[in-house]
Motif scaffolding. Structure first.
Motif, PDB file in Angstrom:
ATOM      1  N   ALA A 164      -3.436  -9.797  -6.677  1.00 17.69           N
ATOM      2  CA  ALA A 164      -3.637  -8.453  -6.163  1.00 17.69           C
ATOM      3  C   ALA A 164      -2.487  -7.531  -6.502  1.00 17.69           C
ATOM      4  N   GLU A 165      -1.337  -8.067  -6.947  1.00 16.98           N
ATOM      5  CA  GLU A 165      -0.244  -7.197  -7.330  1.00 16.98           C
ATOM      6  C   GLU A 165      -0.569  -6.405  -8.580  1.00 16.98           C
ATOM      7  N   THR A 166      -1.617  -6.787  -9.323  1.00 20.35           N
ATOM      8  CA  THR A 166      -1.986  -6.029 -10.491  1.00 20.35           C
ATOM      9  C   THR A 166      -2.716  -4.750 -10.114  1.00 20.35           C
ATOM     10  N   LEU A 167      -3.099  -4.601  -8.856  1.00 19.22           N
ATOM     11  CA  LEU A 167      -3.720  -3.361  -8.403  1.00 19.22           C
ATOM     12  C   LEU A 167      -2.620  -2.327  -8.224  1.00 19.22           C
ATOM     13  N   THR A 168      -2.644  -1.284  -9.017  1.00 14.85           N
ATOM     14  CA  THR A 168      -1.567  -0.308  -8.974  1.00 14.85           C
ATOM     15  C   THR A 168      -2.090   1.061  -8.586  1.00 14.85           C
ATOM     16  N   ALA A 169      -1.172   1.892  -8.116  1.00 15.28           N
ATOM     17  CA  ALA A 169      -1.475   3.288  -7.805  1.00 15.28           C
ATOM     18  C   ALA A 169      -0.595   4.171  -8.672  1.00 15.28           C
ATOM     19  N   ALA A 170      -0.440   3.801  -9.945  1.00 18.99           N
ATOM     20  CA  ALA A 170       0.533   4.447 -10.805  1.00 18.99           C
ATOM     21  C   ALA A 170       0.143   5.879 -11.155  1.00 18.99           C
ATOM     22  N   ARG A 171      -1.138   6.203 -11.146  1.00 20.60           N
ATOM     23  CA  ARG A 171      -1.556   7.550 -11.526  1.00 20.60           C
ATOM     24  C   ARG A 171      -1.728   8.423 -10.296  1.00 20.60           C
ATOM     25  N   ARG A 172      -1.696   9.705 -10.540  1.00 22.06           N
ATOM     26  CA  ARG A 172      -1.926  10.644  -9.434  1.00 22.06           C
ATOM     27  C   ARG A 172      -3.340  10.476  -8.882  1.00 22.06           C
ATOM     28  N   GLY A 173      -3.463  10.783  -7.591  1.00 29.67           N
ATOM     29  CA  GLY A 173      -4.761  10.638  -6.957  1.00 29.67           C
ATOM     30  C   GLY A 173      -5.122   9.210  -6.635  1.00 29.67           C
ATOM     31  N   ARG A 174      -4.098   8.331  -6.488  1.00 31.04           N
ATOM     32  CA  ARG A 174      -4.363   6.928  -6.199  1.00 31.04           C
ATOM     33  C   ARG A 174      -3.654   6.499  -4.922  1.00 31.04           C
ATOM     34  N   LEU A 175      -4.257   5.524  -4.272  1.00 29.03           N
ATOM     35  CA  LEU A 175      -3.749   4.979  -3.013  1.00 29.03           C
ATOM     36  C   LEU A 175      -3.580   3.479  -3.171  1.00 29.03           C
ATOM     37  N   ASN A 176      -2.481   2.939  -2.662  1.00 31.11           N
ATOM     38  CA  ASN A 176      -2.239   1.497  -2.709  1.00 31.11           C
ATOM     39  C   ASN A 176      -1.865   1.040  -1.304  1.00 31.11           C
ATOM     40  N   VAL A 177      -2.511  -0.009  -0.823  1.00 28.70           N
ATOM     41  CA  VAL A 177      -2.330  -0.456   0.563  1.00 28.70           C
ATOM     42  C   VAL A 177      -2.005  -1.943   0.585  1.00 28.70           C
ATOM     43  N   TRP A 178      -1.013  -2.290   1.393  1.00 28.08           N
ATOM     44  CA  TRP A 178      -0.700  -3.672   1.751  1.00 28.08           C
ATOM     45  C   TRP A 178      -0.896  -3.789   3.266  1.00 28.08           C
ATOM     46  N   TYR A 179      -1.722  -4.701   3.725  1.00 29.17           N
ATOM     47  CA  TYR A 179      -1.852  -4.831   5.181  1.00 29.17           C
ATOM     48  C   TYR A 179      -1.916  -6.291   5.582  1.00 29.17           C
ATOM     49  N   SER A 180      -1.471  -6.550   6.797  1.00 25.65           N
ATOM     50  CA  SER A 180      -1.460  -7.896   7.362  1.00 25.65           C
ATOM     51  C   SER A 180      -2.049  -7.838   8.764  1.00 25.65           C
ATOM     52  N   THR A 181      -2.938  -8.753   9.067  1.00 26.07           N
ATOM     53  CA  THR A 181      -3.509  -8.863  10.413  1.00 26.07           C
ATOM     54  C   THR A 181      -3.477 -10.324  10.828  1.00 26.07           C
ATOM     55  N   PHE A 182      -3.058 -10.576  12.071  1.00 28.88           N
ATOM     56  CA  PHE A 182      -2.969 -11.959  12.525  1.00 28.88           C
ATOM     57  C   PHE A 182      -2.958 -12.011  14.051  1.00 28.88           C
ATOM     58  N   THR A 183      -3.202 -13.204  14.581  1.00 29.91           N
ATOM     59  CA  THR A 183      -3.299 -13.425  16.018  1.00 29.91           C
ATOM     60  C   THR A 183      -2.415 -14.590  16.426  1.00 29.91           C
ATOM     61  N   ASP A 184      -1.660 -14.405  17.493  1.00 31.01           N
ATOM     62  CA  ASP A 184      -0.869 -15.487  18.063  1.00 31.01           C
ATOM     63  C   ASP A 184      -1.774 -16.313  18.974  1.00 31.01           C
ATOM     64  N   SER A 185      -2.028 -17.551  18.596  1.00 31.45           N
ATOM     65  CA  SER A 185      -2.958 -18.383  19.357  1.00 31.45           C
ATOM     66  C   SER A 185      -2.428 -18.734  20.742  1.00 31.45           C
ATOM     67  N   ASN A 186      -1.114 -18.697  20.939  1.00 30.86           N
ATOM     68  CA  ASN A 186      -0.541 -19.044  22.242  1.00 30.86           C
ATOM     69  C   ASN A 186      -0.746 -17.945  23.286  1.00 30.86           C
ATOM     70  N   THR A 187      -0.643 -16.690  22.856  1.00 34.66           N
ATOM     71  CA  THR A 187      -0.734 -15.568  23.805  1.00 34.66           C
ATOM     72  C   THR A 187      -1.999 -14.731  23.642  1.00 34.66           C
ATOM     73  N   GLY A 188      -2.692 -14.885  22.531  1.00 39.12           N
ATOM     74  CA  GLY A 188      -3.871 -14.062  22.276  1.00 39.12           C
ATOM     75  C   GLY A 188      -3.541 -12.666  21.794  1.00 39.12           C
ATOM     76  N   ILE A 189      -2.283 -12.372  21.484  1.00 37.59           N
ATOM     77  CA  ILE A 189      -1.882 -11.039  21.026  1.00 37.59           C
ATOM     78  C   ILE A 189      -2.251 -10.888  19.556  1.00 37.59           C
ATOM     79  N   GLY A 190      -2.854  -9.753  19.212  1.00 36.00           N
ATOM     80  CA  GLY A 190      -3.185  -9.434  17.832  1.00 36.00           C
ATOM     81  C   GLY A 190      -2.198  -8.437  17.247  1.00 36.00           C
ATOM     82  N   PHE A 191      -1.949  -8.529  15.941  1.00 34.42           N
ATOM     83  CA  PHE A 191      -0.984  -7.671  15.270  1.00 34.42           C
ATOM     84  C   PHE A 191      -1.605  -7.082  14.007  1.00 34.42           C
TER      85      PHE A 191
END
Length: 484
Positions: A164-191
Motif C-alpha cells: 500500500a505504500e505505492t499508493l501516492t498523493a504526489a499530484r495536486r488534487g490527491r488525498l493519502n490516508v493512513w489509519y489504524s483501528t483496534f480494540t483492547d480486549s481487556n477493557t473493551g476500549i476502541g481506538f
C-alpha cells in the motif's frame, strides 16, 4: 531497475514431539506455515525468508501468531533451516528449530522429513522458569503436495507487505490516508488514529489528522492535530519521495508506520508498537490500485495487526497489550459521495473487511453502491475473484449494500456461498467528523470503534442455502458511514 519478484507459499507439516518434562510423553505436532521471500529464491545461493503461521502441540501449545524465518540453501550449503518462535499455553515463549539436508541419495526422505528441537526462547532463564525443551520429527505428507503447489504465488514488490505504500498523493488534487483501528480486549476500549496528507487543488499541501478513544462507559473523545504545511519541494510522506527506510506518515504531531504509532494532541498522547503476521488484504481489486482504475482505492497492508504500548487521555494511562485491529491505506481524488466501511475480527482466525461506496464523480454518482468485501479465514480470502463482490460475473451476482445510519447491510453470494452482513452504529457510541476533499468539497463521517456486527455465512446444498457459520460481534466492530 526492477526488483526481482519474490515468492509466497504455504506448507503444512505434522509429526510428534517428546517434551523434557515430568509429564513428558510424545505429543502430536502440526505446523501450518506461510513463507514470504524478499526476492527470487536462489537455488544455487541462499535465501532467508519470513515465516508466519500456526503452531499446535497437543494439549501444550496452540499459537495462531507464530513467526520466524527460514534459510533456503539446498545447493550452496546443503541445508534448509527453520526457526519458529511461538507462545505455549504456559505463557512462555519457545523456539522450534528444524534442519534438513537435501541429498540426491535419498531425495524423498531428505526433503520430507524434518528433525526438530524445542528450546525456551530465553535459555538463560530456563532454570528459573523450568520451561520445557524437547525433540521430535515432522513430515511433509506427499498427499498435501497438490495444495502446496497451488499455494505458490510470485507477487511483484508492490504486492508485498508494504504494497500500500505505492499508493501516492504526489499530484495536486490527491488525498493519502493512513489509519489504524483496534480494540483492547481487556477493557473493551476502541481506538481510531487517522492521518492524512492532502494536496489540494489550490494551496499548500498539508498533513493533519485526529485520534479518538471510545470507552464503554463514557462518550467518545476525539482530538485533532495539525494542519502542518508541507512545502512542495520538501520530502514528505509520499511513497516515491521519502527514503525507503522511512515509509509511512510523518508529521510534527504524529508518526504512523508499519511498526509504530506515535503522536500527541491537546488531550491525547500515544506510543504504540505494531506487529502483524499475515499477507495484505486487498479490499479493492489489485488492478484498481495498481492501474488507478477507480477515483480512490483502499488496501489493508496489516489486516490482523496487534498493538502494544500506551495511550494517555488527559493524563490517564490506558495501557494496551496485544490489542487487535488493522492498519489500512486510502489514496485517490478524495472521499466517496457516500460510503460505509467495516472491519471486524470475527474470531481468532477470521477477519472481515467491507467497503460499500458511491463514487463522487458526477457521471458515477447516480449508480448503485459498489461493494468490496473480503472474508479471510485460515489464510484464505473469499470471494476468490477480487472483482466478484463489486461486479459479479458478467454483471450477475453483484453484492448489494446501502450506506445509511444507524444500520446498514450488505448481502451477496459467490462460489456456492452467501453472506449477509448487518452493521449497527449506536448513536451514543459514534462520532461525527468533518472531512475536506482536495477540491474543497465536504463530507461528514460517522465513526464508531464500538459498533455491532452480525454476519451470517451460508452454503448452497442442492437448491437450498444451509447455515455454515454465524458471528455476532458486540461492541468490538470498527465501522463508519460517510454522508454528504
Amino acid at each position: 531497475m526492477k526488483a526481482r519478484r519474490g515468492a509466497r507459499f504455504a506448507e503444512t507439516m505434522t509429526g510428534t514431539l517428546r517434551l523434557d518434562t515430568a509429564e513428558g510423553g510424545s505429543r502430536p505436532v502440526r505446523l501450518d506455515l506461510r513463507v514470504v521471500t524478499p526476492g527470487a529464491i536462489r537455488l544455487c545461493g541462499s535465501t532467508t525468508a519470513a515465516l508466519t503461521g500456526r503452531v499446535r502441540i497437543g494439549g501444550w501449545a496452540d499459537d495462531l501468531h507464530a513467526s520466524g524465518r527460514i534459510l533456503i540453501a539446498p545447493l550452496s550449503q546443503g541445508r534448509i533451516d527453520y526457526h519458529v518462535r511461538f507462545t505455549a499455553l504456559d505463557g512462555h515463549d519457545y523456539v522450534l528449530e528444524g534442519h534438513k539436508s537435501p541429498t540426491w541419495r535419498s531425495p524423498r526422505r531428505s526433503m520430507t522429513v524434518l528433525p526438530i528441537r524445542l528450546r525456551p526462547a530465553q535459555e538463560e532463564d530456563d532454570r528459573e522458569s523450568r520451561s520445557a525443551g524437547g525433540q521430535g520429527l515432522l513430515r511433509f505428507r506427499l498427499r498435501t503436495l497438490p495444495s502446496f503447489a497451488a499455494s505458490w504465488r510470485f507477487p511483484r514488490s508492490a504486492e508485498s507487505a508494504e504494497s500500500a505504500e505505492t499508493l501516492t498523493a504526489a499530484r495536486r488534487g490527491r488525498l493519502n490516508v493512513w489509519y489504524s483501528t483496534f480494540t483492547d480486549s481487556n477493557t473493551g476500549i476502541g481506538f481510531w488514529f487517522h492521518h492524512e496528507l492532502v494536496r489540494p487543488v489550490s494551496g499548500t499541501p498539508y498533513t493533519h489528522g485526529w485520534a479518538a478513544v471510545y470507552q464503554p462507559d463514557r462518550p467518545p473523545v476525539i482530538d485533532r492535530f495539525g494542519p502542518h504545511s508541507l512545502p512542495e519541494s520538501a520530502s514528505s510522506s509520499l511513497g516515491g519521495s521519502i527514503p525507503a527506510q522511512r515509509p509511512g506518515f510523518h508529521s510534527p504531531s504524529a508518526v504512523a508506520t508499519a511498526h509504530q504509532l506515535r503522536g500527541a494532541t491537546e488531550h491525547l498522547t500515544w506510543d504504540l508498537k505494531v506487529s502483524a503476521d499475515c499477507a495484505p488484504l486487498h479490499t479493492f481489486p489489485r488492478l484498481a490500485w495498481k492501474r488507478r482504475l477507480l477515483p480512490a482505492v483502499h488496501a489493508v497492508p496489516q489486516a490482523q495487526a496487534r498493538y502494544t504500548g500506551s495511550v494517555r487521555l488527559d493524563g490517564k494511562l490506558l495501557p494496551l497489550a496485544d490489542a487487535r485491529g488493522a492498519n489500512a491505506r486510502i489514496a485517490g481524488r478524495g472521499n466517496a459521495h457516500h460510503w460505509a466501511w467495516l472491519h471486524a475480527d470475527l474470531d481468532d482466525d477470521t477477519v472481515l473487511e467491507v467497503v460499500t461506496a458511491v463514487s463522487g464523480l458526477p457521471l458515477l454518482r447516480h449508480l448503485p453502491p459498489l461493494v468490496f468485501l473480503r472474508l479471510r479465514g485460515a489464510g484464505r480470502d473469499w470471494p476468490r475473484g477480487d472483482w466478484r463482490s463489486s461486479l459479479g460475473v458478467m454483471g450477475v451476482g453483484r453484492f448489494r449494500g446501502r450506506p445509511q445510519l444507524p444500520t446498514w447491510t450488505v448481502q451477496g453470494h459467490a462460489g456456492g456461498r452467501r453472506i449477509t452482513v448487518r452493521v449497527h452504529l449506536p448513536e451514543g457510541r459514534r462520532t461525527a467528523v468533518a472531512y475536506t476533499d482536495p477540491d474543497g468539497s465536504r463530507a461528514v463521517c460517522h465513526n464508531s470503534e464500538r459498533a455491532d456486527a452480525h454476519v451470517r455465512l451460508e452454503q448452497r446444498r442442492g437448491m437450498r442455502w444451509q447455515p455454515e457459520r454465524t458471528w455476532d460481534v458486540r461492541g468490538t466492530a470498527h465501522a463508519e458511514v460517510g454522508l454528504r
